[in-house]
Scaffold this motif. Sequence first.
Motif, PDB file in Angstrom:
ATOM      1  N   ALA A  22      39.184  36.951  36.090  1.00 18.10           N
ATOM      2  CA  ALA A  22      39.121  36.507  37.437  1.00 18.10           C
ATOM      3  C   ALA A  22      39.391  37.878  38.269  1.00 18.10           C
ATOM      4  O   ALA A  22      40.134  38.849  37.903  1.00 18.10           O
ATOM      5  CB  ALA A  22      40.236  35.612  37.566  1.00 18.10           C
ATOM      6  N   TRP A  24      38.061  40.383  42.111  1.00 15.54           N
ATOM      7  CA  TRP A  24      37.163  40.336  43.258  1.00 15.54           C
ATOM      8  C   TRP A  24      35.772  41.139  42.817  1.00 15.54           C
ATOM      9  O   TRP A  24      35.755  41.872  42.057  1.00 15.54           O
ATOM     10  CB  TRP A  24      37.716  41.345  44.364  1.00 15.54           C
ATOM     11  N   VAL A  25      34.659  40.551  43.562  1.00 14.62           N
ATOM     12  CA  VAL A  25      33.387  41.208  43.136  1.00 14.62           C
ATOM     13  C   VAL A  25      33.593  42.582  43.862  1.00 14.62           C
ATOM     14  O   VAL A  25      33.581  42.853  44.886  1.00 14.62           O
ATOM     15  CB  VAL A  25      32.339  40.443  43.793  1.00 14.62           C
ATOM     16  N   ILE A  59      26.920  34.696  45.955  1.00 15.60           N
ATOM     17  CA  ILE A  59      28.174  35.419  45.674  1.00 15.60           C
ATOM     18  C   ILE A  59      27.792  36.666  46.484  1.00 15.60           C
ATOM     19  O   ILE A  59      26.752  37.472  46.190  1.00 15.60           O
ATOM     20  CB  ILE A  59      28.103  35.720  44.171  1.00 15.60           C
ATOM     21  N   THR A  63      33.976  38.532  47.091  1.00 15.71           N
ATOM     22  CA  THR A  63      34.416  37.206  46.837  1.00 15.71           C
ATOM     23  C   THR A  63      35.292  37.041  45.566  1.00 15.71           C
ATOM     24  O   THR A  63      35.100  37.950  44.693  1.00 15.71           O
ATOM     25  CB  THR A  63      33.013  36.379  46.584  1.00 15.71           C
ATOM     26  N   ILE A  65      36.206  35.575  42.044  1.00 17.32           N
ATOM     27  CA  ILE A  65      35.620  34.674  41.155  1.00 17.32           C
ATOM     28  C   ILE A  65      36.214  34.643  39.876  1.00 17.32           C
ATOM     29  O   ILE A  65      37.105  35.615  39.696  1.00 17.32           O
ATOM     30  CB  ILE A  65      34.128  35.087  40.901  1.00 17.32           C
ATOM     31  N   VAL A  67      34.895  34.392  35.518  1.00 15.93           N
ATOM     32  CA  VAL A  67      33.819  34.180  34.880  1.00 15.93           C
ATOM     33  C   VAL A  67      34.201  34.160  33.616  1.00 15.93           C
ATOM     34  O   VAL A  67      35.150  34.904  33.198  1.00 15.93           O
ATOM     35  CB  VAL A  67      33.001  35.591  35.274  1.00 15.93           C
ATOM     36  N   ILE A  95      30.683  30.662  35.919  1.00 13.84           N
ATOM     37  CA  ILE A  95      31.274  31.252  37.111  1.00 13.84           C
ATOM     38  C   ILE A  95      31.656  30.184  37.996  1.00 13.84           C
ATOM     39  O   ILE A  95      31.071  29.105  38.171  1.00 13.84           O
ATOM     40  CB  ILE A  95      30.139  32.206  37.638  1.00 13.84           C
ATOM     41  N   THR A  96      33.018  30.508  38.497  1.00 11.97           N
ATOM     42  CA  THR A  96      33.583  29.596  39.677  1.00 11.97           C
ATOM     43  C   THR A  96      33.932  30.491  40.833  1.00 11.97           C
ATOM     44  O   THR A  96      34.629  31.583  40.579  1.00 11.97           O
ATOM     45  CB  THR A  96      34.946  29.063  38.865  1.00 11.97           C
ATOM     46  N   VAL A  97      33.591  29.950  41.905  1.00  9.93           N
ATOM     47  CA  VAL A  97      34.181  30.821  43.116  1.00  9.93           C
ATOM     48  C   VAL A  97      35.502  30.150  43.521  1.00  9.93           C
ATOM     49  O   VAL A  97      35.605  29.082  43.835  1.00  9.93           O
ATOM     50  CB  VAL A  97      32.793  30.370  44.200  1.00  9.93           C
ATOM     51  N   ALA A 100      35.869  32.485  48.670  1.00 10.81           N
ATOM     52  CA  ALA A 100      34.689  33.027  49.153  1.00 10.81           C
ATOM     53  C   ALA A 100      34.836  34.162  50.176  1.00 10.81           C
ATOM     54  O   ALA A 100      35.926  33.986  50.899  1.00 10.81           O
ATOM     55  CB  ALA A 100      33.767  31.990  49.761  1.00 10.81           C
TER      56      ALA A 100
END
Length: 575
Positions: A22, A24-25, A59, A63, A65, A67, A95-97, A100
């Motif tokens: 888990a 940040w992108v 995505i 965001t 997430i 994974v 994958i779970t947001v 956002a």
Amino acid sequence: MLRTHHCNELRDEHTGMEATLAGWVDTIRDHGSVKFLDLRDQHGVTQIVFHDDAMLEGINRETVIAVTGVVRARDAENVNPKLGTGGIELHAEGITVLGACRKGLPFEIRDSVATREEVRLKYRFLDLRNPALHQNIVLRSKVISFLRKRMEELGFLEIQTPILTASSPEGARDYLVPSRKFKGKFYALPQAPQQFKQMLMVSGFEKYFQIAPCFRDEDARCDRSPGEFYQLDFEMAFAEQEDVLNVAETVLYEVFTKFSDYAVSPAPFRRITYHDAIMQYGSDKPDLRNPLLIRDLTEFFAHVDIKAFQNKPVRGIVADCAGRPRSFFDNSLQYALSIGMKGLGYLTLAEGDFKGPLAKFLSPAEKEQLITLCAMQEGQTLFLISDRPDLVNKLAGQIRGWLGENLGLIAKNAFEFCFVIDFPMYERNPETHKIDFTHNPFSMPQGGLEALETQDPLRILAYQYDVVCNGIELSSGAVRNHSPEIMKKAFQIAGYSEAELEKRFGALYTAFQYGAPPHAGMAPGIDRIVMLLAGEEAIRDVIAFPLNGNAQDLLMGAPSEVSEHQLIEANIKIR
């Protein structure tokens, strides 16, 4: 738990394992049949591989997430040796947001340090995601934890002192807090826990410390945060100056060697008197990485017919400038003019004789005398600084710093410590011409009451000391004046009556009437320690939520207006 591992934990031995990460992108890269996503958390980055484009629909960067997938070894050509996780990747299966990112970013996270200060501080929660800045705050936490543990090992007790207290002339402006219950009266935030920690010594606590918040309404500098700062405040009963210096050099040496791979000057740190620091380095905060020293040449040039030096003190700095082009000396002159000097003389020793614009004013005998006096070698240059007595040392110190930088003499991978000791007890205020305390008014004068009664106040030294590292003052401290009689006389010289002393420092003055042990202490600045260890030039980069240079909190909007009801409750009227 929302994850099985953090983003810097998976390694080759986890290959084939199912894991959930888990964070940040950080980035998304489209390689056609597959997409790569770098996932970032506090610990590091892991590459995620997506074989289904639909999984990344909607995505975007930053965001949050979670994974889930299987850990696989990277292809040989895709291994990244710069990352701890560079040999593996997580092939996503779900994958779970979690949160956002719904707005456009005001700056690129990894480039935030290049963004304007007002934007960085307004969005400080984003600025702190920058890995470099983030690690500074982690470093700060670790440093404070280490300092706290080490002080406890040395037998110090951590004791908290009040935040709401009385206004006291500590040398800077107070932050005032109006009282709701007592109309027209104010609390003040402590500029330092000075009086409280001394009263703890009177109370029988022999070794005190705390990671103390201090509040001063003063302007910002690169090494000073406006508003508030933290210090490792400590005090010792039945102690003399050397006892405090020994504790300081023990703790500081250990924290700097633990959290840096730079060379650290070992204990005992050099002790340099205030007088020698001013005369040899042009500053009471000497940078000992610079080997250049300042020489007092006033007496020599008093007998030389150079108009610019007549009836003025003269300082000299010998530096090896062999092979330097003429432009180097032109640049040195331009720098001298930029700091307010009227010129910068120099003499270069070449083929046994002086070259330079001032050489013609010296006789052969005077040249020989000056070469011997300055221990000059072939190819070296003597730079000469002359100005008013109140300016010449400061200017010489600035020239010393410029030469050290531009000649490449300052080691960039070293921490050089020293203690500056024997500060003057008093100084003359240039504006009022009255005698003021130079540093802490609670310091013990050298020579005690006899010195105060028999000596010129401007010649009295105090048991005051600073610890300096690489030209930055980390701490001031002193042996405290624990005698009511000596305190009364010391404050009388600075223009305070006994009635004023009792009014301003009544609790401490009264406490000393009931038997006070000799005591001493200091308070190294946490922010400056971490700034040096992190290699930062701005202190804001080691503070989670700093004020800006104008003492404003741009994130929370402080200082701010308050309601009329709040003003009435606080018995305040704006004028």
